[in-house]
Design an enzyme around this catalytic site. Structure first.
Site, PDB file in Angstrom:
ATOM      1  CD  GLU A  29      -3.307   0.555  -7.047  1.00 14.23           C
ATOM      2  OE1 GLU A  29      -4.440   1.152  -7.378  1.00 14.23           O
ATOM      3  OE2 GLU A  29      -2.853   0.806  -5.671  1.00 14.23           O
ATOM      4  CG  ASP A  71      -5.656   2.464   0.246  1.00 11.81           C
ATOM      5  OD1 ASP A  71      -6.977   2.651   0.511  1.00 11.81           O
ATOM      6  OD2 ASP A  71      -5.466   2.588  -1.002  1.00 11.81           O
ATOM      7  CE  LYS A 106      -2.776   4.274  -4.317  1.00 15.63           C
ATOM      8  NZ  LYS A 106      -3.708   3.218  -5.147  1.00 15.63           N
ATOM      9  CG  HIS A 141      -7.474  -4.839  -0.614  1.00 18.99           C
ATOM     10  ND1 HIS A 141      -8.917  -5.353  -0.483  1.00 18.99           N
ATOM     11  CD2 HIS A 141      -7.350  -3.631  -1.050  1.00 18.99           C
ATOM     12  CE1 HIS A 141      -9.456  -3.836  -0.626  1.00 18.99           C
ATOM     13  NE2 HIS A 141      -8.661  -3.249  -1.193  1.00 18.99           N
TER      14      HIS A 141
END
Ligand code: NAP
Length: 492
Positions: free
Chosen positions: A216, A235, A337, A240
């Protein structure tokens, strides 16, 4: 090719948390698109529920704004929006109290399929489940949809499963992992099990390694203090990336049936080896000053408002699966991130041919091995890298070229119209198809593998490595690959 819309039976869908972020950005815009596609029967009812004391008209105005903001302008047809909005109803309900529940009951038509979407904090799941049953709103055919995070460790996931099991059977519980609703992820099953081409090669004899990347560009922003309680492992990896790994690694199920598919996924998770500390790299992004902006972008520690935070915004790890198919084929996972690009992909690196009949000095030896890249975003599709002869005279020079398939292009209008993950998953709930939802034992198995890793960091007091924003993550992540004589795929 235009996508086929298969109508569903009349249903009542109650969305708890209807005023929240997820409902506004994903659930209601997704429902609008299904309505527009003609998939929603006339009798279907959509009922929002939250504590906010608003009238039905106020709620409709609120959702109208969400549609304006989150539905692509090509899809915003004023008449359709009016018709959709007219379907919406709203009941103020307190998940922890008595307000609103009798009212909600009067709105439900029990001759319809009934589904209840818990788009609220997990701490409220038990309260809502209990009241749905005690007020006689749900029945033994009703479905409940629960959002991630499903627990923060094995103990809390077991507790949550046990709480839900007091009120609903496993066959009624739909645990969402929206990655499973992505077209490409489902296509992975078609690719593997509807073609003869890959399956014979799909093992450690022919596959060198697999890379799964979910990168990301954004930081944690205003969600910093919330994110800081989870981190990339909880997370992203535990759910995922784990789901993507399962899709690649699982054995063929005997049938495309919810339990058959999920049985195979659980077997993969249970076969995951413990990961030693030296096979994991954790990172935290640093702040930077973006050209043209007065204010510098904050680093992770500022975003999470804890200068001593040991939570990772980046993780790269090497995972081994101990079974006949995958022993000696590592899976490298990375996610983070504030990275250079927003990309999600799975790359399967095949082994080089056992013997080269060509002169290596004339070809690019590093890139001889075939690669199959499955892109989840941007531009969902697949890309198979093949060796061919470089055109022209002057010897047998080999080059690698991509056989590229963008789903949107290959499927024409139907591809461009592909429903997003939430739309597809909500319609699966209405159809009663649990294939793309996580089963309770699957979630618990994933936590059982994750817990010792996280506990190890906490016991040792491990601190993530800083990395520059806009890069591919910490240097050590490159070393994780180089050490094994491999390198990360360059992602754009
Ligand atoms: P949010 O913006 O904080 O919304 C929470 C919703 O719950 C609001 O509508 C709130 O409305 C309602 N609510 C709070 N307390 C309540 C109570 N006692 N009774 C009834 N309703 C209550 O949260 P969110 O971001 O939408 O997230 C919802 C769930 O989805 C969470 O489990 C989250 O982890 C998960 N999730 C969210 C995202 C995302 O992108 N946002 C992504 C993946 C998963 P009132 O204040 O009016 O009651």
């Amino acid at each position: 090719m235009v996508s086929r819309v298969i109508p569903v039976d009349p249903f009542d869908l109650v969305i708890f948390g209807a005023t929240g972020d997820l409902a506004n950005r994903k659930i209601f815009p997704g429902l609008y698109r299904r309505f527009q596609a003609g998939q929603m029967p006339m009798e279907a009812r959509l009922i929002g529920a939250a504590r906010s004391d608003m009238s039905c008209e106020e709620f409709r105005a609120h959702i109208r704004k969400s549609i304006d903001e989150f539905v692509h302008e090509n899809k915003r047809d004023p008449k359709m929006i009016d018709d959709f909005i007219a379907r919406l109803d709203y009941v103020p309900v307190d998940a922890r109290g008595t307000d609103g529940w009798d009212d909600l009951k009067t709105k439900i038509d029990n001759t319809h399929i009934t589904a209840f979407y818990f788009s609220v904090a997990p701490a409220l799941f038990g309260d809502i489940a209990e009241r749905l049953v005690s007020y006689g709103i749900s029945d033994s055919e009703s479905r409940i949809v629960v959002e991630k995070p499903f627990g923060r460790d094995l103990a809390s996931a077991e507790k949550l499963n046990a709480t839900l099991a007091e009120f609903f059977d496993e066959g009624q519980i739909y645990r969402i992992d929206h990655y499973l609703g992505k077209e490409t992820v489902q296509n992975l099953m078609a690719l593997r099990f509807a073609n003869i081409l890959f399956e014979p090669l799909w093992n450690s004899q022919y596959i060198d390694h697999v890379q799964i990347t979910v990168a990301e560009t954004v930081g944690v922003g205003g969600r910093g203090s919330y994110y800081d309680k989870s981190g990339a492992m909880r997370d992203m990896i535990q759910n995922h990336l784990m789901q993507l790994l399962c899709m690649i690694a699982m054995e063929p199920p005997y049938h495309f049936d919810p339990d058959a598919v999920r049985d195979e996924k659980v077997k993969v998770i249970r076969a995951l080896q413990p990961v030693p500390a030296h096979d994991i790299v954790r990172g935290q992004y640093l702040g930077y000053h973006r050209e043209g902006y007065d204010e510098p972008m904050p680093g992770y520690l500022e975003d999470c408002e804890d200068p001593n935070s040991k939570t990772e915004s980046y993780i790269a790890m090497k995972v081994n699966i101990a079974n006949w198919r995958w022993t000696n084929t590592p899976f490298y996972l990375r996610t983070g991130k504030r990275l250079r690009a927003r990309t999600s992909e799975i790359a399967v690196f095949f082994k080089e041919p056992p013997h080269s009949i060509f002169d290596d000095s004339e070809s690019d030896v590093n890139w001889k091995a075939n690669q199959l890249v499955i892109r989840l975003q941007p531009n969902e599709g697949m890309n198979l890298k093949m060796m061919i002869k470089e055109p022209g005279p002057g010897g047998m020079r080999l080059v690698q070229v991509p056989l590229d398939m963008s789903f949107a292009e290959a499927l024409g209008e139907g591809g461009a119209d592909m429903p997003d993950a939430y739309e597809r998953l909500i319609m699966d709930v209405i159809r009663g198809n649990q294939t793309l939802f996580m089963r309770g034992d699957e979630v618990e198995a994933a936590w059982a593998w994750t817990d010792p890793i996280i506990n190890g960091w906490e016991e040792r007091g491990d601190k993530p490595k800083p990395y520059d924003s806009g890069t591919t993550g910490p240097e050590d992540a490159l070393m994780l690959m180089h050490r094994d004589g491999r390198r990360w795929r360059h992602v754009k």
